[in-house]
Design an enzyme around this catalytic site. Structure first.
Site, mmCIF file in Angstrom:
data_model
loop_
_atom_site.group_PDB
_atom_site.id
_atom_site.type_symbol
_atom_site.label_atom_id
_atom_site.label_comp_id
_atom_site.label_asym_id
_atom_site.label_seq_id
_atom_site.Cartn_x
_atom_site.Cartn_y
_atom_site.Cartn_z
ATOM 1 N N HIS A 62 -58.029 67.592 -13.693
ATOM 2 C CA HIS A 62 -58.405 68.916 -14.210
ATOM 3 C C HIS A 62 -58.133 69.953 -13.138
ATOM 4 O O HIS A 62 -58.320 69.690 -11.950
ATOM 5 C CB HIS A 62 -59.892 68.947 -14.574
ATOM 6 C CG HIS A 62 -60.235 70.070 -15.499
ATOM 7 N ND1 HIS A 62 -60.474 71.342 -15.066
ATOM 8 C CD2 HIS A 62 -60.354 70.089 -16.833
ATOM 9 C CE1 HIS A 62 -60.729 72.120 -16.105
ATOM 10 N NE2 HIS A 62 -60.658 71.390 -17.189
ATOM 11 N N ASP A 117 -61.031 65.193 -22.591
ATOM 12 C CA ASP A 117 -60.184 64.525 -23.592
ATOM 13 C C ASP A 117 -60.201 63.011 -23.498
ATOM 14 O O ASP A 117 -59.654 62.335 -24.379
ATOM 15 C CB ASP A 117 -58.744 65.024 -23.442
ATOM 16 C CG ASP A 117 -58.636 66.500 -23.794
ATOM 17 O OD1 ASP A 117 -58.105 67.275 -22.979
ATOM 18 O OD2 ASP A 117 -59.129 66.873 -24.878
HETATM 19 C C1 SDX Z 1 -57.967 70.420 -20.951
HETATM 20 O O1 SDX Z 1 -58.291 74.347 -18.006
HETATM 21 C C2 SDX Z 1 -59.204 73.854 -18.757
HETATM 22 O O2 SDX Z 1 -60.367 74.142 -18.626
HETATM 23 C C3 SDX Z 1 -58.691 72.883 -19.831
HETATM 24 C C4 SDX Z 1 -59.751 72.168 -20.656
HETATM 25 C C5 SDX Z 1 -60.522 73.118 -21.559
HETATM 26 O O3 SDX Z 1 -61.646 72.779 -21.927
HETATM 27 O O4 SDX Z 1 -59.925 74.146 -21.987
HETATM 28 O O5 SDX Z 1 -60.658 71.512 -19.782
HETATM 29 C C6 SDX Z 1 -59.105 71.137 -21.581
HETATM 30 O O6 SDX Z 1 -56.845 70.848 -21.092
HETATM 31 C C7 SDX Z 1 -58.263 69.215 -20.094
HETATM 32 C C8 SDX Z 1 -56.970 68.624 -19.450
HETATM 33 C C9 SDX Z 1 -56.244 67.778 -20.498
HETATM 34 N N1 SDX Z 1 -54.941 67.330 -19.942
HETATM 35 C C10 SDX Z 1 -54.734 66.075 -19.565
HETATM 36 O O7 SDX Z 1 -55.580 65.191 -19.581
HETATM 37 C C11 SDX Z 1 -53.289 65.810 -19.116
HETATM 38 C C12 SDX Z 1 -53.316 64.965 -17.861
HETATM 39 N N2 SDX Z 1 -53.829 65.789 -16.759
HETATM 40 C C13 SDX Z 1 -52.831 66.434 -15.915
HETATM 41 O O8 SDX Z 1 -51.665 66.822 -16.602
HETATM 42 C C14 SDX Z 1 -53.438 67.484 -14.976
HETATM 43 O O9 SDX Z 1 -54.502 66.904 -14.364
HETATM 44 C C15 SDX Z 1 -53.853 68.829 -15.536
HETATM 45 C C16 SDX Z 1 -52.790 69.454 -16.344
HETATM 46 C C17 SDX Z 1 -55.078 68.687 -16.364
HETATM 47 C C18 SDX Z 1 -54.185 69.726 -14.349
HETATM 48 O O10 SDX Z 1 -52.995 69.953 -13.694
HETATM 49 P P1 SDX Z 1 -52.947 70.744 -12.296
HETATM 50 O O11 SDX Z 1 -54.214 71.420 -11.981
HETATM 51 O O12 SDX Z 1 -51.689 71.566 -12.299
HETATM 52 O O13 SDX Z 1 -52.851 69.593 -11.278
HETATM 53 P P2 SDX Z 1 -51.521 69.074 -10.634
HETATM 54 O O14 SDX Z 1 -50.535 68.707 -11.704
HETATM 55 O O15 SDX Z 1 -51.111 70.036 -9.586
HETATM 56 O O16 SDX Z 1 -52.056 67.708 -9.981
HETATM 57 C C19 SDX Z 1 -52.378 67.618 -8.610
HETATM 58 C C20 SDX Z 1 -51.897 66.214 -8.217
HETATM 59 C C21 SDX Z 1 -50.404 66.009 -8.469
HETATM 60 O O17 SDX Z 1 -49.961 65.016 -7.591
HETATM 61 P P3 SDX Z 1 -49.317 65.482 -6.121
HETATM 62 O O18 SDX Z 1 -48.211 66.484 -6.453
HETATM 63 O O19 SDX Z 1 -50.468 66.095 -5.369
HETATM 64 O O20 SDX Z 1 -48.791 64.208 -5.527
HETATM 65 O O21 SDX Z 1 -52.569 65.244 -9.045
HETATM 66 C C22 SDX Z 1 -51.588 64.548 -9.827
HETATM 67 C C23 SDX Z 1 -50.365 65.414 -9.860
HETATM 68 O O22 SDX Z 1 -49.193 64.621 -10.062
HETATM 69 N N3 SDX Z 1 -52.170 64.387 -11.180
HETATM 70 C C24 SDX Z 1 -52.027 63.308 -11.930
HETATM 71 C C25 SDX Z 1 -52.755 63.556 -13.094
HETATM 72 N N4 SDX Z 1 -53.305 64.770 -13.018
HETATM 73 C C26 SDX Z 1 -52.936 65.289 -11.823
HETATM 74 N N5 SDX Z 1 -51.372 62.158 -11.722
HETATM 75 C C27 SDX Z 1 -51.432 61.242 -12.722
HETATM 76 N N6 SDX Z 1 -52.127 61.405 -13.896
HETATM 77 C C28 SDX Z 1 -52.789 62.558 -14.094
HETATM 78 N N7 SDX Z 1 -53.475 62.730 -15.215
#
Ligand code: SDX
Length: 429
Positions: free
Chosen positions: A305, A362
């Protein structure tokens, strides 16, 4: 003395105001930065940028705190109905007895769609994704209410009630269309959530058996989705609303943003991920390894998140609700066991620990929806039904902002420098 901070640029020192929120969050006010320094800021994904000052929802991502208008979401989920929480988000206070009845009467008055709307449903293919139908029909719905394009205090209440009430009717009718079933009309004596379930699952010759535990679990799920400050879809609603676009158009835009697989679409992705794991028999260690592999586009849906670097408080409540509902319904869902084991494996892995990746809203929500019998392609629609009161509240906050500025971010240009047009025969040379 207002708090300030200093910025040194090109040998000059600038003093910038610091804004402090009611929960002591601090922000550097850069609204005069370009005018005084010629610089703008750059912040990929707005991870460090506040787009506004808001009084609706407070999140502390480090502590895993979520409050709507100051009330902890745990208390609201336990003690309130979804319509009470919708009222709280939109009008700022929990309703007293009189307001509760007035609000309920308004929602009941507006639960039907204009009968001409049925022609639009006929036009969609049965395979249409219900999120496409929902965003289209929210806008189509506004065509029947030209008097609600420009809102004052009185007409806003009417428009808010129409959207909150009709979004479940549109959603249920979209489901019935996809199933080739006749539309079931709402009943004035049913609660908000019970009415939705009635419209989804009753038949002309047999009413759906409304189990109180199911109604409570779904109402709680809607409450937990009702707002989440400046998330992608809410920021979209605010962006569109800042252009003075009407409430229906702004909410329809929010539906489109929510559909994204990284946002509200993640609840559908989580279930598909769990189903794939079960069908392919892939080890959970392998699944987690794939999620960590940068060369693999797979990520662990339902994990991570932008704001929560601790457990998403909503995920904890939903996980508990899963256990309770499945026990009451005597459902032994293997996907819940897979989800729990996957959570354990991920939370013990250094990659997830180091990045503070926890289950989000989720991760478990789809298990409840699946237990109720809601199909996969309706999962994000359920998120949207829950989120509508938050979108309406944020649209109102933008529309009543005395500054009323249109949202228009700047950019750093990285394209071609000025050049002249070459004659056609010399292009590509
Ligand atoms: C919702 O914003 C809100 O409040 C949203 C929400 C709401 O109520 O409105 O809470 C609802 O959208 C919840 C999120 C649902 N999405 C998912 O579950 C999709 C999977 N999650 C990721 O795509 C991610 O965690 C996000 C999109 C939720 C957040 O993305 P960020 O903040 O841009 O984080 P990032 O991609 O920069 O991640 C930081 C690191 C990265 O690795 P490095 O580059 O540091 O090596 O963490 C890794 C990412 O690759 N990472 C993950 C991951 N989530 C982050 N790696 C594997 N699996 C994951 N799920």
């Amino acid at each position: 003395m207002p708090e300030t901070c200093k910025l040194n640029l090109d040998g000059k020192e600038y003093e910038l105001p610091v804004v402090t929120g009611t929960e002591n969050e601090k922000a550097i006010d850069i609204s005069k930065l370009r005018a005084t320094t010629g610089y703008i800021t750059l912040d990929d994904g707005f991870a460090n940028t506040g787009s506004c000052q808001s009084s609706i929802t407070y999140i502390d991502g480090e502590k895993g705190i979520l409050r709507y208008r100051g009330y902890p979401v745990e208390q609201l989920a336990e003690n309130c109905t979804f319509t009470e929480v919708a009222y709280l988000l939109i009008f700022g206070e929990l309703p007293d007895e009189a307001n509760r009845k007035n609000w309920w009467d308004l929602l009941t008055e507006h639960e039907l769609l204009h009968e001409d709307m049925r022609h639009h449903f006929e036009g969609f293919p049965a395979t249409a994704h219900p999120m496409a139908i929902l965003s289209a029909m929210i806008n189509a719905n506004s065509c029947f209410y030209p008097h609600l394009m420009d809102l004052d205090d009185e007409t806003f209440v009417d428009a808010a009630a129409r959207i909150v009430s009709k979004v479940r009717t549109i959603s249920a009718f979209a489901y019935r269309k996809s199933m080739g079933l006749p539309r079931i009309y709402p009943r004035p004596d049913y609660s908000y959530t019970a009415n939705f379930l009635h419209m989804m699952f009753s038949l002309p010759n047999k009413d759906y058996d409304l189990r109180p535990e199911v109604v409570k679990a779904l109402s709680e799920l809607l409450i937990l989705h009702a707002d989440h400050e400046q998330n992608c879809s809410t920021s979209t609603v605010r962006m569109v609303g800042s252009a003075q676009a009407n409430l229906f158009a702004s909410v329809a835009a929010g539906v489109c943003a929510l559909w994204g697989s990284l946002h509200g679409g993640a609840n559908q992705q989580v279930l598909e991920m769990l189903q794939n794991i079960r069908e392919c028999g892939e080890s959970l260690d392998k699944v987690v390894e794939r999620a960590k592999d940068k060369s693999d586009p797979f990520r662990l849906y339902g994990f991570g998140h932008r704001v929560y670097k601790n457990f998403d408080p909503r995920a904890k409540i939903i996980k508990k609700a899963c256990d309770e509902l499945l026990e009451v319904l005597h459902i032994d869902d293997p996907l819940l066991d897979i989800a729990k084991r996957l959570e354990e494996v991920a939370l013990s892995d250094e990659y997830f620990i180091e990045r503070k990746l926890y289950p989000n809203v989720d991760f478990y929500s789809g298990i409840i929806l699946r237990a109720i019998g809601i199909p996969l392609n309706m999962f994000t629609v359920m998120f949207a039904i829950g989120r509508v009161p938050g979108w309406v509240a944020h649209w109102r906050e933008v529309h009543t902002d005395p500054s009323g500025r249109i949202y228009r971010p700047r950019q750093v240009y990285q394209g071609e420098n000025e050049r002249s047009i070459a004659p056609l025969e010399k292009r590509g040379a």
